[in-house]
Design a protein around this motif. Structure first.
Motif: not given
Length: 576
Positions: A354-370
């Motif tokens: 999963l890839i997570k971004y803030a509403r302003n378009g800035e990258f926050i994190s990338k995480s493993v599901i399993n």
């Protein structure tokens, strides 16, 4: 706007570092006023037309009413008009700058009833409906008794159903036990039979060995003590005895008495079919059509219910404005969602991430599901304001993962027992597009999703397709025949949309009015369809840099539409 803490003091005096108790409140100025300031407020040319209320009355207003602002944030002018085309409040300057061409604008004052002050017709209707409702509830002793009766019935019916389930389970267990005992008895009988035969062969071989030992002993005695004549004559007898022994052993061999005997079990093929095909023990049906009581309304009920001036939007009035464009820089964006905090979650197809971004378009994190799996992930479905479900797609394990969108940590895992692509969540159930079993609905209230049913009339092959739903309908996109189909919860087709404007539809989402937004992968656009399936228009196209769009999500709280191209880019639009 005056806050609850300082509403008891005059806002104008507070700006002069004076603490004077307020007596009245002006909604248009959004300020509390003391006696002196109230006097100046009434005689001032700019505010003499303002209608003030006593502070005591103001404090009786609900909190959400107090939070409503009367002035335009952009122009700081009084909001006195409403534009139906844009579904927004506006001031006089807004009308000039942004709504010149709009034909459906009204003055809010025209919506109010002058004879009753500031009570609108809609509020009058609500008061009438509340009065009727209060009358019905106050006279509802019989209804309460009836509901208690229904509760007792349901508990008794549940106990009856439990007894029926146990009885049926006992019948099945008894049948299986009898079949098991018969098979075990047959195995024991065969074991005894062949063990007896092997023991008989062992006895014969031991007897022949005993004869051989005796012949050997006699041969040794003859060699030591017999004369040459005796040896010559006795050799013939020895040869006959040895030949007899050889013949006896050969007969055992030729008759198969020395063959190795093994036992193995083969099960009835119908047991395998039973295990694979029966997905549930049964089903529980509810009939809620019969009523033992009824309500009595004094007037026309439809006239009493508040009809909002905002109403449901027509397709032609829906427009979008780009908020931001995000370069995710990965190929294969197949799912997306927006958390309550405003963060955007993207699913990278078959990458277990999963890839997570803030509403302003800035990258926050990338995480493993399993951490124990590889190649999983196809679609996201919102469970609540902060939780999203992830379907594993066409790779093992066949799970649905619940993910906290703020921490991106897995909070719960469901064993699905089927490959799942498109995924939606509604009515406490998961609606899944499976690989070979059509659209399946899994009831979350059952442990580990053990209760499932296949949606009738849906195609059998719905792999790599998308689905969404609300309380009454299920909407499915099928890229194979370029269609969008609406089903009711029993699986009956309500309508089917096909048009050249929409080719290879994939991602699908709903707004607050159940308008349907669909991503056209081949047509490179986003099409919005009315909830009855009769109207549609292209909302976003290739000119907006939409190319092979795949996943979409509509944030109903903020009226935001998130669209992802399959390759790399995501777009956040404000829907008006």
């Amino acid at each position: 706007m005056a806050t609850d803490e300082n509403a008891s003091f005059c806002n104008i005096c507070l700006t002069r570092d004076q603490n004077k108790f307020a007596e009245e409140y002006c909604p248009q100025c959004e300020e509390a006023l003391c006696g002196d300031c109230r006097y100046h407020h009434k005689i001032s040319k700019s505010t003499r037309s303002h209608q003030t209320i006593s502070l005591e009355k103001y404090n009786k207003l609900p909190f959400f009413i107090k939070q409503i602002k009367h002035n335009c944030e952009e122009h700081d002018c009084f909001l006195e008009c409403y534009c139906k085309c844009h579904d927004s409040l506006c001031c006089k300057r807004c009308l000039i700058s942004s709504h010149k061409e709009c034909k459906e604008t009204i003055f809010i004052e025209d919506f109010l009833t002058p004879s009753t002050g500031y009570h609108s017709v809609a509020l009058d209707n609500i008061e009438k409906a509340l009065k009727d409702l209060e009358t019905n509830i106050c006279s509802a002793i019989n209804m309460i008794k009836d509901r208690n009766r229904n509760l007792t019935e349901l508990r008794e019916q549940k106990q009856k159903i439990s007894a029926q389930i146990k009885e049926k389970r006992h019948e099945i267990n008894t049948c299986l036990d009898n079949l098991e005992d018969a098979l075990l008895e047959k195995a024991s009988a065969m074991e005894n039979e062949y063990c007896l035969k092997i023991n008989e062969v062992i006895a014969k071989l031991e007897n022949e060995k005993k004869k051989v030992d005796e012949i050997k002993k006699d041969v040794d005695s003859v060699k030591m003590f017999a004369s040459n004549l005796q040896i010559f004559m006795g050799t013939k007898t020895f040869q006959e005895n040895v030949s007899t022994n050889e013949m006896n052993v050969q007969v055992l061999y030729d008759n198969g008495n020395l063959n190795n005997i093994t036992m193995e079990c083969t099960f009835n093929e119908k047991l395998e079919e039973l295990r694979d095909e029966i997905m549930s023990f049964g089903d529980i049906k509810v009939d809620n059509s019969d009523k033992h009581t009824s309500f009595s309304w004094n007037g026309d009920k439809s006239a009493q219910i508040y009809k909002s001036i905002l109403g449901a939007k027509t397709i032609k009035n829906i427009n979008v404005r780009l908020v931001c464009k995000i370069n995710i820089n990965v190929n294969g964006l197949s799912g997306c969602a927006i958390s309550e905090a405003g963060n955007m979650i993207f699913l990278h197809e078959h990458s277990n991430s999963l890839i997570k971004y803030a509403r302003n378009g800035e990258f926050i994190s990338k995480s493993v599901i399993n951490p124990q799996a590889k190649g999983i992930g196809f679609e996201l479905a919102l469970i609540d304001s902060n939780t999203v479900a992830v379907s594993s797609g066409g790779n093992y394990p066949q799970h649905i993962y619940l993910i906290d969108m703020n921490s991106t940590k897995t909070s719960q895992v469901f064993q699905l027992g089927d490959f799942c692509c498109g995924l939606s969540y509604s009515n406490d159930s998961f609606i899944c597009c499976t690989y070979m079993n059509g659209i399946k609905i899994f009831d979350r209230s059952h442990d580990n999703l053990t209760n499932a049913r296949i949606l009738p009339n849906a195609p059998r092959i719905v792999s790599k397709t998308y689905v969404t739903s609300n309380k009454n309908r299920i909407f499915h996109t099928n890229w194979r025949d370029h269609s969008v189909v609406c089903y009711d919860l029993s699986g009956q087709v309500q309508w089917k949309y096909c048009d050249s404007i929409l080719r290879q539809p994939f991602g699908i989402t709903l707004d607050s009015y159940s308008n349907i937004y669909v991503a056209g992968s081949e047509s490179n656009n986003v099409v919005v369809i009315s909830k009855d399936g009769k109207q549609a228009k292209e909302l976003i196209g290739a000119n907006d840099e939409i190319s092979n769009p795949r996943a979409m999500y509509f944030d109903k709280n903020k009226n935001l539409l998130l669209v992802t191209n399959y390759k790399g880019y995501a777009f956040l639009f404000n829907v008006t």
